[in-house]
Design a protein around this motif. Structure first.
Motif, PDB file in Angstrom:
ATOM      1  N   GLU A  17       0.843  -1.191   0.000  1.00 51.35           N
ATOM      2  CA  GLU A  17       0.000   0.000   0.000  1.00 51.35           C
ATOM      3  C   GLU A  17       0.881   1.246   0.000  1.00 51.35           C
ATOM      4  N   GLY A  18       0.612   2.120  -0.933  1.00 53.53           N
ATOM      5  CA  GLY A  18       1.340   3.381  -0.981  1.00 53.53           C
ATOM      6  C   GLY A  18       2.706   3.311  -1.611  1.00 53.53           C
ATOM      7  N   VAL A  19       3.039   2.198  -2.288  1.00 60.41           N
ATOM      8  CA  VAL A  19       4.341   2.062  -2.954  1.00 60.41           C
ATOM      9  C   VAL A  19       4.109   1.725  -4.419  1.00 60.41           C
ATOM     10  N   ARG A  20       4.570   2.583  -5.312  1.00 58.67           N
ATOM     11  CA  ARG A  20       4.296   2.376  -6.737  1.00 58.67           C
ATOM     12  C   ARG A  20       5.270   1.389  -7.369  1.00 58.67           C
ATOM     13  N   THR A  21       6.562   1.486  -7.032  1.00 54.41           N
ATOM     14  CA  THR A  21       7.585   0.672  -7.680  1.00 54.41           C
ATOM     15  C   THR A  21       8.569   0.158  -6.633  1.00 54.41           C
ATOM     16  N   ILE A  22       8.962  -1.106  -6.763  1.00 53.64           N
ATOM     17  CA  ILE A  22       9.948  -1.693  -5.855  1.00 53.64           C
ATOM     18  C   ILE A  22      11.149  -2.171  -6.663  1.00 53.64           C
ATOM     19  N   ILE A  23      12.323  -1.712  -6.275  1.00 54.31           N
ATOM     20  CA  ILE A  23      13.577  -2.115  -6.915  1.00 54.31           C
ATOM     21  C   ILE A  23      14.460  -2.782  -5.875  1.00 54.31           C
ATOM     22  N   ALA A  24      14.984  -3.949  -6.179  1.00 53.40           N
ATOM     23  CA  ALA A  24      15.908  -4.636  -5.285  1.00 53.40           C
ATOM     24  C   ALA A  24      17.341  -4.436  -5.770  1.00 53.40           C
ATOM     25  N   VAL A  25      18.236  -4.212  -4.834  1.00 55.98           N
ATOM     26  CA  VAL A  25      19.668  -4.122  -5.139  1.00 55.98           C
ATOM     27  C   VAL A  25      20.327  -5.364  -4.561  1.00 55.98           C
ATOM     28  N   ALA A  26      20.934  -6.172  -5.418  1.00 56.48           N
ATOM     29  CA  ALA A  26      21.462  -7.475  -5.010  1.00 56.48           C
ATOM     30  C   ALA A  26      22.885  -7.647  -5.507  1.00 56.48           C
ATOM     31  N   SER A  27      23.590  -8.597  -4.885  1.00 59.07           N
ATOM     32  CA  SER A  27      24.975  -8.830  -5.290  1.00 59.07           C
ATOM     33  C   SER A  27      25.315 -10.312  -5.377  1.00 59.07           C
ATOM     34  N   GLY A  28      24.697 -11.115  -4.523  1.00 66.06           N
ATOM     35  CA  GLY A  28      25.091 -12.506  -4.433  1.00 66.06           C
ATOM     36  C   GLY A  28      26.244 -12.703  -3.477  1.00 66.06           C
ATOM     37  N   LYS A  29      27.156 -11.735  -3.392  1.00 69.98           N
ATOM     38  CA  LYS A  29      28.338 -11.844  -2.534  1.00 69.98           C
ATOM     39  C   LYS A  29      28.438 -10.611  -1.650  1.00 69.98           C
ATOM     40  N   GLY A  30      28.912 -10.815  -0.426  1.00 70.97           N
ATOM     41  CA  GLY A  30      29.107  -9.688   0.477  1.00 70.97           C
ATOM     42  C   GLY A  30      30.397  -8.940   0.188  1.00 70.97           C
ATOM     43  N   GLY A  31      30.462  -7.713   0.660  1.00 71.24           N
ATOM     44  CA  GLY A  31      31.695  -6.946   0.561  1.00 71.24           C
ATOM     45  C   GLY A  31      31.948  -6.279  -0.767  1.00 71.24           C
ATOM     46  N   VAL A  32      30.927  -6.199  -1.619  1.00 71.94           N
ATOM     47  CA  VAL A  32      31.131  -5.580  -2.933  1.00 71.94           C
ATOM     48  C   VAL A  32      30.574  -4.161  -2.997  1.00 71.94           C
ATOM     49  N   GLY A  33      30.102  -3.634  -1.856  1.00 70.28           N
ATOM     50  CA  GLY A  33      29.603  -2.262  -1.845  1.00 70.28           C
ATOM     51  C   GLY A  33      28.154  -2.124  -2.232  1.00 70.28           C
TER      52      GLY A  33
END
Length: 364
Positions: free
Chosen positions: A111-127
């Motif tokens: 509710e109240g959110v038009r678009t959802i974008i996920a930021v992913a890497s698969g691996k830790g420590g990549v910023g």
């Protein structure tokens, strides 16, 4: 003399509250997962069976009342996390031989959110988290209403990177009010649990926490969000699957450093999202090159161009390259990302260009 507010005092107060399912008190029944105390503000995290959420919400009210009566308490808030007690079987009958189990319910829009974008890497420590907050800031600079959800339950970093600010509050209907920093609405387990306290949870608790941070937050408290940026933890586990099964994701941004060891996991992350039918908007090569601040010479600390080549291999867009620059880290640690701290810099411009490419794809 005012007695100090301690975890023992809070537990003693909670032991006066009956658990609606066991008949014992809340503490003895093992429902208290965490007690956080800071400056007189108490946060309680309670475990509950998903099927008993309604009655546990009433018990949570009783917990708030009991703890509020203690001297030194300024506020009390409870968070319920879905959890099926150990050893308790699912009441649903197993599927017949050769039949598929019933499909989970389809994801529902927040509710109240038009678009959802996920930021992913698969691996830790990549910023990845640094990239997520700078992209959120760059999207905000484009005039969008932006939120950030930190889905890394074990290692939340968004509160530090956006600056501590005010703690989240609660609405009249017990939804969590997101913290607001730099005009961006944000929520994280780091807002609810002390920074130096480890979160030692099994999978069901993580699933419940991610669902609570998604659906239990008043993202629309000051108007609808144009974009919610979700900072995912490394890997392809509970948090990622919970996200894609709970809400529809409009796109994923992959972040990787150029070296092969990071790209192996980035390919796995791409494969996971491809399997569940979520579009990958493109890849960012982070820590692409180190530019010496004294002489301007460029050095390929982690190699160069590996993420670009992988993006082309998968047929996805190369969104941009971000250099390995200590100033990016320093700005994040002070709570003001470089996009806001130094908007005229070349690095801020690169984040802005990437945000523009993302905005074009999601029609924002």
């Amino acid at each position: 003399m005012l007695r100090p507010l301690t975890e023992k005092r809070v537990r003693d107060a909670l032991s006066t509250v009956l658990h609606p399912l066991t008949g014992g008190d809340i503490v003895a029944s093992g429902a208290v997962e965490h007690i956080g105390i800071k400056d007189g503000n108490v946060t309680l995290i309670l475990k509950t069976d998903p099927q008993a959420r309604e009655v546990m919400e009433k018990a949570a009210k009783g917990c708030e009342t009991a703890v509020s009566a203690l001297s030194g308490v300024k506020s009390v808030r409870t968070v319920l996390t879905a959890h099926r007690p150990t050893g308790e079987a699912d009441n649903r009958p197993p599927p017949a031989m050769g039949m598929k189990p019933p499909a989970p319910p389809p994801p529902e829009r927040l509710e109240g959110v038009r678009t959802i974008i996920a930021v992913a890497s698969g691996k830790g420590g990549v910023g990845k988290s640094t990239t997520a907050v700078n992209l959120a800031c760059a999207l905000k600079q484009r005039g969008l209403n932006v939120g950030v959800l930190d889905a890394d339950i074990y290692g939340p970093s968004i509160p530090k990177m956006l600056g501590a600010g005010e703690k989240p509050g609660f609405t009249k209907n017990d939804r969590i009010e997101p913290a607001v920093r730099h005009g961006i609405r944000a929520i994280s387990m780091g807002h609810l649990v002390p920074e130096d306290r480890a979160t030692i949870w099994r999978g069901p608790m993580v699933i419940g926490a991610v669902q609570q941070l998604l659906k239990g937050v008043a993202w629309d408290i000051d108007g609808d969000l144009d974009v919610l940026v979700v900072d995912l933890p490394p890997g392809t586990g509970d948090a990622q699957l919970t996200l894609v099964q709970t809400v529809p994701i409009d796109g994923v941004v992959l972040v990787s450093t150029p070296q092969d060891i990071a790209l192996i996991d980035a390919r796995k992350a791409y494969d996971m999202f491809d399997q569940v039918g979520i579009p990958v908007l493109g890849m960012i090569e982070n820590m692409s090159q180190f530019v010496c601040p004294d002489c301007g010479s460029k050095h390929d600390i982690f190699g160069h161009g590996g993420a670009v080549a992988t993006a082309k291999e998968k047929g996805i867009e190369v969104l941009g390259e971000i250099p390995l620059a200590p100033v990016i880290m320093r700005r994040a640690e002070t709570g003001t990302p470089i996009v806001l701290a130094d908007p005229g810099s070349e690095i801020a411009a690169r984040y802005g260009e990437i945000a523009g490419r993302i905005a074009e794809q999601i029609d924002a």
